[in-house]
Design an enzyme around this catalytic site. Structure first.
Site, PDB file in Angstrom:
ATOM      1  N   TYR A  40      46.331 -24.160  -1.270  1.00  0.00           N
ATOM      2  CA  TYR A  40      47.585 -24.256  -1.004  1.00  0.00           C
ATOM      3  C   TYR A  40      48.438 -22.928  -1.662  1.00  0.00           C
ATOM      4  O   TYR A  40      47.967 -22.404  -2.504  1.00  0.00           O
ATOM      5  CB  TYR A  40      48.205 -25.506  -1.788  1.00  0.00           C
ATOM      6  CG  TYR A  40      49.988 -25.696  -1.470  1.00  0.00           C
ATOM      7  CD1 TYR A  40      50.186 -26.021  -0.398  1.00  0.00           C
ATOM      8  CD2 TYR A  40      50.651 -25.758  -2.783  1.00  0.00           C
ATOM      9  CE1 TYR A  40      51.527 -26.373  -0.181  1.00  0.00           C
ATOM     10  CE2 TYR A  40      51.835 -25.936  -2.309  1.00  0.00           C
ATOM     11  CZ  TYR A  40      52.247 -26.178  -1.506  1.00  0.00           C
ATOM     12  OH  TYR A  40      53.886 -26.431  -1.364  1.00  0.00           O
ATOM     13  N   ASP A  54      63.109 -21.647  -8.278  1.00  0.00           N
ATOM     14  CA  ASP A  54      62.735 -22.222  -7.036  1.00  0.00           C
ATOM     15  C   ASP A  54      63.748 -22.615  -6.374  1.00  0.00           C
ATOM     16  O   ASP A  54      63.849 -23.887  -6.099  1.00  0.00           O
ATOM     17  CB  ASP A  54      61.349 -23.229  -7.031  1.00  0.00           C
ATOM     18  CG  ASP A  54      61.085 -23.624  -5.873  1.00  0.00           C
ATOM     19  OD1 ASP A  54      61.085 -22.879  -4.669  1.00  0.00           O
ATOM     20  OD2 ASP A  54      60.425 -24.875  -5.963  1.00  0.00           O
ATOM     21  N   ASP A  81      54.020 -23.238   1.664  1.00  0.00           N
ATOM     22  CA  ASP A  81      55.167 -23.710   1.677  1.00  0.00           C
ATOM     23  C   ASP A  81      56.288 -22.894   2.368  1.00  0.00           C
ATOM     24  O   ASP A  81      56.376 -21.681   1.860  1.00  0.00           O
ATOM     25  CB  ASP A  81      55.430 -23.810  -0.171  1.00  0.00           C
ATOM     26  CG  ASP A  81      56.802 -24.387  -0.231  1.00  0.00           C
ATOM     27  OD1 ASP A  81      57.638 -24.789   0.817  1.00  0.00           O
ATOM     28  OD2 ASP A  81      56.919 -24.630  -1.362  1.00  0.00           O
ATOM     29  N   ASP A  83      59.407 -23.733   2.621  1.00  0.00           N
ATOM     30  CA  ASP A  83      60.583 -24.209   2.294  1.00  0.00           C
ATOM     31  C   ASP A  83      61.293 -24.592   3.456  1.00  0.00           C
ATOM     32  O   ASP A  83      61.020 -25.646   4.239  1.00  0.00           O
ATOM     33  CB  ASP A  83      61.497 -23.036   1.402  1.00  0.00           C
ATOM     34  CG  ASP A  83      60.998 -22.769   0.153  1.00  0.00           C
ATOM     35  OD1 ASP A  83      60.348 -23.713  -0.274  1.00  0.00           O
ATOM     36  OD2 ASP A  83      61.113 -21.382  -0.218  1.00  0.00           O
ATOM     37  N   HIS A 108      54.324 -26.257   5.701  1.00  0.00           N
ATOM     38  CA  HIS A 108      55.500 -27.273   5.576  1.00  0.00           C
ATOM     39  C   HIS A 108      56.693 -26.720   5.539  1.00  0.00           C
ATOM     40  O   HIS A 108      57.080 -25.830   4.912  1.00  0.00           O
ATOM     41  CB  HIS A 108      55.197 -28.485   4.541  1.00  0.00           C
ATOM     42  CG  HIS A 108      55.155 -27.832   3.258  1.00  0.00           C
ATOM     43  ND1 HIS A 108      56.317 -27.925   2.513  1.00  0.00           N
ATOM     44  CD2 HIS A 108      54.360 -27.661   2.422  1.00  0.00           C
ATOM     45  CE1 HIS A 108      55.919 -27.538   1.377  1.00  0.00           C
ATOM     46  NE2 HIS A 108      54.890 -27.229   0.874  1.00  0.00           N
ATOM     47  N   GLU A 110      61.003 -28.249   5.140  1.00  0.00           N
ATOM     48  CA  GLU A 110      61.441 -29.487   4.422  1.00  0.00           C
ATOM     49  C   GLU A 110      63.175 -29.553   4.938  1.00  0.00           C
ATOM     50  O   GLU A 110      63.711 -28.559   5.485  1.00  0.00           O
ATOM     51  CB  GLU A 110      61.459 -29.159   2.863  1.00  0.00           C
ATOM     52  CG  GLU A 110      62.338 -28.199   2.246  1.00  0.00           C
ATOM     53  CD  GLU A 110      61.921 -27.723   1.028  1.00  0.00           C
ATOM     54  OE1 GLU A 110      60.576 -27.800   0.775  1.00  0.00           O
ATOM     55  OE2 GLU A 110      62.607 -27.199   0.204  1.00  0.00           O
ATOM     56  N   CYS A 118      63.759 -27.358  -6.285  1.00  0.00           N
ATOM     57  CA  CYS A 118      62.460 -28.017  -6.450  1.00  0.00           C
ATOM     58  C   CYS A 118      62.592 -29.492  -6.058  1.00  0.00           C
ATOM     59  O   CYS A 118      63.530 -30.549  -6.476  1.00  0.00           O
ATOM     60  CB  CYS A 118      62.018 -28.051  -7.867  1.00  0.00           C
ATOM     61  SG  CYS A 118      60.657 -28.987  -8.522  1.00  0.00           S
ATOM     62  N   ARG A 153      58.233 -31.830   5.644  1.00  0.00           N
ATOM     63  CA  ARG A 153      58.421 -32.662   4.275  1.00  0.00           C
ATOM     64  C   ARG A 153      59.666 -33.334   4.444  1.00  0.00           C
ATOM     65  O   ARG A 153      60.672 -32.580   4.685  1.00  0.00           O
ATOM     66  CB  ARG A 153      58.451 -31.471   3.281  1.00  0.00           C
ATOM     67  CG  ARG A 153      59.178 -31.850   2.113  1.00  0.00           C
ATOM     68  CD  ARG A 153      58.605 -30.897   1.104  1.00  0.00           C
ATOM     69  NE  ARG A 153      59.465 -30.902  -0.233  1.00  0.00           N
ATOM     70  CZ  ARG A 153      59.342 -30.192  -1.305  1.00  0.00           C
ATOM     71  NH1 ARG A 153      58.397 -29.471  -1.406  1.00  0.00           N
ATOM     72  NH2 ARG A 153      60.445 -30.282  -2.135  1.00  0.00           N
ATOM     73  N   GLU A 183      57.919 -36.255  -0.125  1.00  0.00           N
ATOM     74  CA  GLU A 183      58.089 -35.689  -1.460  1.00  0.00           C
ATOM     75  C   GLU A 183      58.810 -36.732  -2.576  1.00  0.00           C
ATOM     76  O   GLU A 183      59.565 -37.623  -2.259  1.00  0.00           O
ATOM     77  CB  GLU A 183      59.135 -34.580  -1.332  1.00  0.00           C
ATOM     78  CG  GLU A 183      59.474 -33.855  -2.629  1.00  0.00           C
ATOM     79  CD  GLU A 183      58.451 -32.987  -3.399  1.00  0.00           C
ATOM     80  OE1 GLU A 183      57.214 -33.405  -3.458  1.00  0.00           O
ATOM     81  OE2 GLU A 183      58.489 -31.943  -3.822  1.00  0.00           O
ATOM     82  N   ASN A 205      51.870 -34.696  -3.187  1.00  0.00           N
ATOM     83  CA  ASN A 205      52.102 -33.682  -3.730  1.00  0.00           C
ATOM     84  C   ASN A 205      51.595 -34.111  -5.332  1.00  0.00           C
ATOM     85  O   ASN A 205      52.497 -34.739  -5.966  1.00  0.00           O
ATOM     86  CB  ASN A 205      53.349 -33.295  -3.634  1.00  0.00           C
ATOM     87  CG  ASN A 205      53.992 -32.058  -4.707  1.00  0.00           C
ATOM     88  OD1 ASN A 205      52.852 -31.616  -5.388  1.00  0.00           O
ATOM     89  ND2 ASN A 205      55.059 -31.893  -4.525  1.00  0.00           N
TER      90      ASN A 205
HETATM   91  C1  LIG Z   1      55.377 -28.232  -3.702  1.00  0.00           C
HETATM   92  C2  LIG Z   1      56.539 -27.498  -4.158  1.00  0.00           C
HETATM   93  O1  LIG Z   1      57.453 -27.314  -3.316  1.00  0.00           O
HETATM   94  C3  LIG Z   1      56.064 -26.019  -4.431  1.00  0.00           C
HETATM   95  O2  LIG Z   1      56.909 -25.111  -4.202  1.00  0.00           O
HETATM   96  O3  LIG Z   1      54.675 -25.969  -4.902  1.00  0.00           O
HETATM   97  C4  LIG Z   1      57.198 -27.734  -5.357  1.00  0.00           C
HETATM   98  C5  LIG Z   1      56.372 -28.067  -6.637  1.00  0.00           C
HETATM   99  C6  LIG Z   1      57.057 -27.948  -7.962  1.00  0.00           C
HETATM  100  O4  LIG Z   1      58.047 -27.448  -8.245  1.00  0.00           O
HETATM  101  O5  LIG Z   1      56.552 -28.782  -8.923  1.00  0.00           O
HETATM  102  C7  LIG Z   1      58.121 -29.138  -5.403  1.00  0.00           C
HETATM  103  O6  LIG Z   1      59.222 -29.132  -4.990  1.00  0.00           O
HETATM  104  O7  LIG Z   1      57.554 -30.185  -5.304  1.00  0.00           O
HETATM  105 MG   LIG Z   2      58.054 -25.828  -2.893  1.00  0.00          MG
END
Ligand SMILES: C[C@](O)(C(=O)O)[C@H](CC(=O)O)C(=O)O
Ligand SMILES: [Mg+2]
Length: 291
Positions: A40, A54, A81, A83, A108, A110, A118, A153, A183, A205
């Site tokens: 991943y 993020d 990812d 986004d 993926h 979202e 996040c 997602r 999610e 996840n």
């Molecule tokens: C899965 C995720 O999108 C990621 O970017 O790895 C994040 C992981 C995290 O920030 O813990 C998420 O939004 O869950």
């Molecule tokens: Mg992410």
């Protein structure tokens, strides 16, 4: 079999596929060596490595480059990812082309609004389902390799509730999503409810310090998940070790006490296939044409 075909076959196998997140290309090699099903590539990690939160600051170019570098170190399928797809539906189409060309096995997308957050924190919002359907249709239409997996997602669970998330999941499958990533589900019962509602594979996840408990692979398989990602786990482990290591060097004036915890030079060289490069180099330099 190509990595993409292997990913497709794995998704159809009924087995739970385990995808730890690689935070460097070299990490992907370890993931492969340890027998995992795939790698991943996390958006949160990609941002964190640059010292950024993020929140949608990273670009398609950065994400594609990292995806290509990681894909180059492993024969496993890589799942990245993407986004919100980096813009409007037309940008989403380009995102898919770019990730396909970089060799990724899937991604993926979202349904958060830009700028994204996040998925396990509060304060995120989701676009209307119709807007996400447009993103997905653009993505599916842009794909040239039918084995490239496009996963939708939904972040709706913690914003609008489980029923709304399930309705969205159904609409996203109708729009052509190959898999659904629900999610921040609260418990295993919620995974089971999503499983009952849709026919495509489900991605779970297992990020730490988030909204979901850390379920075992067996629990997730029993609840009907097809893939589990551990997106930030290896980065968190490494960063924890680095913090403790820096403290020890500062306190002791030497790293000597840490050496037993380190990966050895020999082990690192083994992972880098140093001996193979040496042999190649040696062959080239000792080659003599028969006259
Ligand atoms: C899965 C995720 O999108 C990621 O970017 O790895 C994040 C992981 C995290 O920030 O813990 C998420 O939004 O869950
Ligand atoms: Mg992410």
């Amino acid at each position: 079999m190509s990595a993409r075909a292997a990913f497709r076959a794995g998704l159809a196998s009924g087995r739970l596929l385990r995808f730890p997140g690689a935070f460097t290309p070299l990490t992907a090699r370890l993931i492969e060596e340890r027998g995992f099903d795939g790698v991943y590539i996390s958006g949160a990690v990609l941002a964190a490595e640059r010292g950024l939160p993020d929140i949608g600051l990273t670009t398609l170019t950065e994400v594609t480059d990292r995806g290509r570098d990681i894909t180059a170190t492993t024969t496993l399928p890589t799942f990245i990812d993407a986004d919100t797809g980096f813009g409007e539906p037309m940008n989403v189409a380009r995102t898919i082309q770019s990730l396909e060309l970089a060799g990724l096995a899937g991604c993926h997308l979202e349904d958060q609004v830009n700028p994204k957050r996040c998925g396990h924190l509060d304060g995120k919002s989701v676009v209307e389902p119709a807007e996400m359907v447009r993103r997905l249709r653009a993505a599916v239409g842009a794909r040239t390799d039918p084995n490239f997996v496009i996963c939708a997602r939904t972040d709706a669970r913690s914003v609008e509730g489980l029923d709304a998330a399930i309705e969205r999941a159904k609409a996203y499958v109708d729009a052509g999503a190959d898999a659904i990533f629900p999610e921040a589900l609260a418990d295993l019962g919620e995974f089971e409810a999503v499983r009952k509602a849709i026919d495509v594979p489900i991605v779970a996840n297992m990020t730490e310090f988030g909204k979901s408990e850390l379920f075992t692979a067996q629990q997730l398989a029993d609840a009907g998940a097809s893939v589990v990602i551990y997106p930030v786990t290896l980065l968190r482990i490494a960063m924890g070790a680095i913090e403790r290591g820096l403290d020890a060097i500062a306190a002791d004036g030497t790293q000597a006490a840490l050496v037993p915890q380190m990966q050895t030079r020999a082990r690192l060289y083994e992972l880098l296939r140093y001996a193979d490069y040496n042999a190649f180099d040696h062959d080239i330099f000792t080659y003599q044409e028969n006259s």
